[in-house]
Write a protein that holds these residues in place. Structure first.
Motif, PDB file in Angstrom:
ATOM      1  N   MET A 249      26.729  15.317  82.867  1.00 46.53           N
ATOM      2  CA  MET A 249      25.629  16.055  82.940  1.00 46.53           C
ATOM      3  C   MET A 249      25.918  17.422  82.550  1.00 46.53           C
ATOM      4  O   MET A 249      25.041  18.214  82.042  1.00 46.53           O
ATOM      5  N   GLU A 250      26.932  18.263  82.945  1.00 45.77           N
ATOM      6  CA  GLU A 250      27.511  19.723  82.795  1.00 45.77           C
ATOM      7  C   GLU A 250      27.494  19.701  81.221  1.00 45.77           C
ATOM      8  O   GLU A 250      26.779  20.764  80.601  1.00 45.77           O
ATOM      9  N   MET A 251      28.027  18.830  80.421  1.00 43.41           N
ATOM     10  CA  MET A 251      28.071  19.034  78.935  1.00 43.41           C
ATOM     11  C   MET A 251      26.747  18.880  78.408  1.00 43.41           C
ATOM     12  O   MET A 251      26.279  19.548  77.673  1.00 43.41           O
ATOM     13  N   LEU A 252      25.754  17.864  78.869  1.00 45.46           N
ATOM     14  CA  LEU A 252      24.537  17.742  78.341  1.00 45.46           C
ATOM     15  C   LEU A 252      23.352  18.611  78.765  1.00 45.46           C
ATOM     16  O   LEU A 252      22.699  19.130  78.107  1.00 45.46           O
ATOM     17  N   LEU A 253      23.489  19.266  79.901  1.00 45.53           N
ATOM     18  CA  LEU A 253      22.533  20.286  80.356  1.00 45.53           C
ATOM     19  C   LEU A 253      22.935  21.806  79.761  1.00 45.53           C
ATOM     20  O   LEU A 253      21.950  22.563  79.812  1.00 45.53           O
ATOM     21  N   ILE A 254      24.101  21.945  79.731  1.00 52.65           N
ATOM     22  CA  ILE A 254      24.550  23.425  79.452  1.00 52.65           C
ATOM     23  C   ILE A 254      24.881  23.606  77.764  1.00 52.65           C
ATOM     24  O   ILE A 254      24.142  24.371  77.020  1.00 52.65           O
ATOM     25  N   GLY A 255      25.416  22.596  77.346  1.00 54.37           N
ATOM     26  CA  GLY A 255      25.488  22.314  75.887  1.00 54.37           C
ATOM     27  C   GLY A 255      26.465  22.947  75.167  1.00 54.37           C
ATOM     28  O   GLY A 255      26.586  23.343  73.833  1.00 54.37           O
ATOM     29  N   ASP A 256      27.659  23.978  76.134  1.00 52.37           N
ATOM     30  CA  ASP A 256      28.557  24.348  75.513  1.00 52.37           C
ATOM     31  C   ASP A 256      29.788  23.866  74.842  1.00 52.37           C
ATOM     32  O   ASP A 256      29.707  22.542  75.438  1.00 52.37           O
ATOM     33  N   MET A 257      30.433  24.271  74.097  1.00 53.15           N
ATOM     34  CA  MET A 257      31.559  23.668  73.576  1.00 53.15           C
ATOM     35  C   MET A 257      32.665  23.511  74.818  1.00 53.15           C
ATOM     36  O   MET A 257      32.745  24.662  75.565  1.00 53.15           O
ATOM     37  N   ILE A 258      33.470  22.630  74.849  1.00 58.59           N
ATOM     38  CA  ILE A 258      34.578  22.683  75.689  1.00 58.59           C
ATOM     39  C   ILE A 258      35.855  22.381  75.045  1.00 58.59           C
ATOM     40  O   ILE A 258      35.640  21.709  73.606  1.00 58.59           O
ATOM     41  N   SER A 259      36.981  22.744  75.337  1.00 58.97           N
ATOM     42  CA  SER A 259      38.203  22.639  74.922  1.00 58.97           C
ATOM     43  C   SER A 259      38.669  21.359  74.806  1.00 58.97           C
ATOM     44  O   SER A 259      38.306  20.376  75.496  1.00 58.97           O
ATOM     45  N   ALA A 260      39.826  21.061  74.051  1.00 61.29           N
ATOM     46  CA  ALA A 260      40.625  19.818  74.018  1.00 61.29           C
ATOM     47  C   ALA A 260      41.361  19.567  75.414  1.00 61.29           C
ATOM     48  O   ALA A 260      41.099  18.452  75.674  1.00 61.29           O
ATOM     49  N   SER A 261      41.853  20.559  75.799  1.00 59.90           N
ATOM     50  CA  SER A 261      42.286  20.578  77.303  1.00 59.90           C
ATOM     51  C   SER A 261      41.387  20.130  78.295  1.00 59.90           C
ATOM     52  O   SER A 261      41.788  19.231  79.220  1.00 59.90           O
ATOM     53  N   ASP A 262      40.171  20.588  78.384  1.00 57.52           N
ATOM     54  CA  ASP A 262      39.089  20.180  79.249  1.00 57.52           C
ATOM     55  C   ASP A 262      38.573  18.615  79.000  1.00 57.52           C
ATOM     56  O   ASP A 262      38.349  17.787  79.963  1.00 57.52           O
ATOM     57  N   ALA A 263      38.303  18.494  77.660  1.00 58.80           N
ATOM     58  CA  ALA A 263      38.056  17.105  77.172  1.00 58.80           C
ATOM     59  C   ALA A 263      39.092  16.029  77.842  1.00 58.80           C
ATOM     60  O   ALA A 263      38.662  14.732  77.981  1.00 58.80           O
ATOM     61  N   GLU A 264      40.362  16.351  77.896  1.00 55.50           N
ATOM     62  CA  GLU A 264      41.406  15.426  78.202  1.00 55.50           C
ATOM     63  C   GLU A 264      41.188  15.227  79.728  1.00 55.50           C
ATOM     64  O   GLU A 264      41.243  14.290  80.390  1.00 55.50           O
ATOM     65  N   ARG A 265      41.069  16.413  80.202  1.00 53.42           N
ATOM     66  CA  ARG A 265      41.021  16.548  81.770  1.00 53.42           C
ATOM     67  C   ARG A 265      39.923  15.633  82.266  1.00 53.42           C
ATOM     68  O   ARG A 265      39.917  14.867  83.395  1.00 53.42           O
ATOM     69  N   ILE A 266      38.595  15.549  81.544  1.00 56.02           N
ATOM     70  CA  ILE A 266      37.666  14.930  82.030  1.00 56.02           C
ATOM     71  C   ILE A 266      37.592  13.418  81.715  1.00 56.02           C
ATOM     72  O   ILE A 266      36.543  12.568  81.940  1.00 56.02           O
ATOM     73  N   GLY A 267      38.619  13.188  80.633  1.00 57.33           N
ATOM     74  CA  GLY A 267      38.661  11.786  80.378  1.00 57.33           C
ATOM     75  C   GLY A 267      37.990  11.315  78.946  1.00 57.33           C
ATOM     76  O   GLY A 267      37.925  10.157  78.492  1.00 57.33           O
ATOM     77  N   LEU A 268      37.366  12.354  78.093  1.00 52.31           N
ATOM     78  CA  LEU A 268      36.673  12.022  76.956  1.00 52.31           C
ATOM     79  C   LEU A 268      38.000  11.617  75.953  1.00 52.31           C
ATOM     80  O   LEU A 268      37.502  10.809  75.120  1.00 52.31           O
ATOM     81  N   ILE A 269      38.912  12.365  76.136  1.00 56.22           N
ATOM     82  CA  ILE A 269      40.109  11.928  75.435  1.00 56.22           C
ATOM     83  C   ILE A 269      41.411  11.728  75.884  1.00 56.22           C
ATOM     84  O   ILE A 269      41.571  11.940  77.145  1.00 56.22           O
ATOM     85  N   ASN A 270      42.383  10.938  75.383  1.00 55.94           N
ATOM     86  CA  ASN A 270      43.591  10.682  76.072  1.00 55.94           C
ATOM     87  C   ASN A 270      44.591  11.767  76.151  1.00 55.94           C
ATOM     88  O   ASN A 270      45.055  12.002  77.198  1.00 55.94           O
ATOM     89  N   ARG A 271      44.879  12.165  75.070  1.00 58.28           N
ATOM     90  CA  ARG A 271      46.023  13.328  74.920  1.00 58.28           C
ATOM     91  C   ARG A 271      45.925  14.023  73.829  1.00 58.28           C
ATOM     92  O   ARG A 271      44.851  13.907  72.820  1.00 58.28           O
ATOM     93  N   THR A 272      46.304  15.295  74.032  1.00 59.23           N
ATOM     94  CA  THR A 272      46.198  16.562  72.978  1.00 59.23           C
ATOM     95  C   THR A 272      47.623  16.783  72.569  1.00 59.23           C
ATOM     96  O   THR A 272      48.762  16.630  73.047  1.00 59.23           O
ATOM     97  N   THR A 273      47.758  17.577  71.421  1.00 55.96           N
ATOM     98  CA  THR A 273      49.139  17.541  70.880  1.00 55.96           C
ATOM     99  C   THR A 273      48.603  18.815  69.668  1.00 55.96           C
ATOM    100  O   THR A 273      47.390  19.155  69.581  1.00 55.96           O
ATOM    101  N   ASP A 274      49.636  19.420  68.994  1.00 56.36           N
ATOM    102  CA  ASP A 274      49.235  20.444  68.049  1.00 56.36           C
ATOM    103  C   ASP A 274      48.821  19.706  66.816  1.00 56.36           C
ATOM    104  O   ASP A 274      49.073  18.574  66.671  1.00 56.36           O
ATOM    105  N   SER A 275      48.239  20.375  65.750  1.00 56.29           N
ATOM    106  CA  SER A 275      47.673  19.799  64.639  1.00 56.29           C
ATOM    107  C   SER A 275      48.792  19.020  63.631  1.00 56.29           C
ATOM    108  O   SER A 275      48.557  17.954  63.207  1.00 56.29           O
ATOM    109  N   GLU A 276      49.867  19.843  63.604  1.00 61.47           N
ATOM    110  CA  GLU A 276      50.993  19.202  62.801  1.00 61.47           C
ATOM    111  C   GLU A 276      51.527  17.801  63.300  1.00 61.47           C
ATOM    112  O   GLU A 276      51.993  16.911  62.507  1.00 61.47           O
ATOM    113  N   SER A 277      51.357  17.762  64.555  1.00 61.53           N
ATOM    114  CA  SER A 277      51.883  16.511  65.231  1.00 61.53           C
ATOM    115  C   SER A 277      50.763  15.340  65.476  1.00 61.53           C
ATOM    116  O   SER A 277      51.069  14.255  65.842  1.00 61.53           O
TER     117      SER A 277
END
Length: 264
Positions: A163-191
């Motif tokens: 709901m926070e993403m849907l109601l506010i509409g702001d971009m969230i970072s990859a680290s926040d996306a990982e924290r909330i479970g939208l993605i599994n893990r992050t790394t640098d672009s090269e890796s």
């Protein structure tokens, strides 16, 4: 018109499907949706494909629906209603095909994934991103609540985060996306590709039959009440134990040798 989906199949059955319209930020136009749906459907039926990786060319994984295409449809006599309904139905069918695909589907994100692009990430079984990637469901900012992205998003993250993403509409970072479970893990672009490929390769070593049984069961039991889910999952386990790969896997473990999968 050039193909908007590039494909490459590795020797071990990892199929890479690459969104390839960077000039339009890999927008999910009607054509892009159709090509991606067809590619997923073909992969689902192919005995050569074990795992699917979705990635994209250019700085955006996908910016969501093609707003220029949507705007052009408003010139029709019905103000675009028929086109909008067709587009939403085709997009929903494509997203559903990813969930129902018997092969694991992994999103590899290096850039932005917004609106229906974020929905695409959420629809995949796994997702890995570069640490500079960003995610949003920003429809509310232009008077168009991200109702269809909400379906996939709300099935992957908690209600308040969705709901926070849907109601506010702001971009969230990859680290926040990982924290909330939208993605599994992050790394640098090269890796990123190496990390995703390592996951895909590990999954590709498993029995394709076992993976398909497990993926279907995972999504089927999610909305069941607890006792029903256990009853259903118990039946799935019994059937799985009676497959040739179930027998082979247990025998190989007991005998301390690598299993030889027959996908039967």
């Amino acid at each position: 018109m050039p193909t908007q989906i590039e494909s490459h199949l590795s020797d071990n059955g990892v199929l890479r499907l690459t969104l390839n319209n960077p000039q339009r930020r890999n927008a999910l136009s009607e054509a892009m949706i159709g090509e991606l749906h067809a590619a997923i459907a073909n992969a689902a039926e192919s005995s050569e494909v074990n795992v699917i990786v979705l990635n994209a060319n250019g700085p955006a994984f996908s910016a969501g629906h093609d707003l220029k295409e949507i705007t052009a449809a408003r010139e029709e006599s019905d103000k675009g209603r028929a086109f909008f309904a067709t587009l939403m139905n085709k997009c929903a069918a494509m997203m559903t095909a990813i969930v129902h695909c018997p092969k694991p589907v992994i999103a590899e994100i290096d850039g932005i994934a917004t609106a229906a692009g974020c929905q695409l990430v959420a629809s995949c079984d796994l997702a890995y991103a570069s640490n500079t990637s960003r995610f949003a469901t920003p429809g509310v900012n232009i008077g168009l609540f991200c109702s269809t992205p909400m379906v996939a998003l709300s099935r992957n993250v908690s209600s308040k985060h969705a709901m926070e993403m849907l109601l506010i509409g702001d971009m969230i970072s990859a680290s926040d996306a990982e924290r909330i479970g939208l993605i599994n893990r992050t790394t640098d672009s090269e890796s990123l590709t190496a990390m995703t490929q390592a996951v895909a390769d590990k999954i590709a070593e498993k029995s394709s039959l076992t993976l398909s049984i497990g993926k279907e069961a995972f999504y089927c039991q999610q909305d069941m009440e607890l006792a029903q889910a256990y009853a259903y999952a118990s039946d799935v386990m019994v059937d799985n134990m009676l497959t040739k790969d179930g027998e082979e896997g247990i025998s190989a473990f007991v005998e301390k040798r690598p299993p030889v999968w027959r996908n039967e």
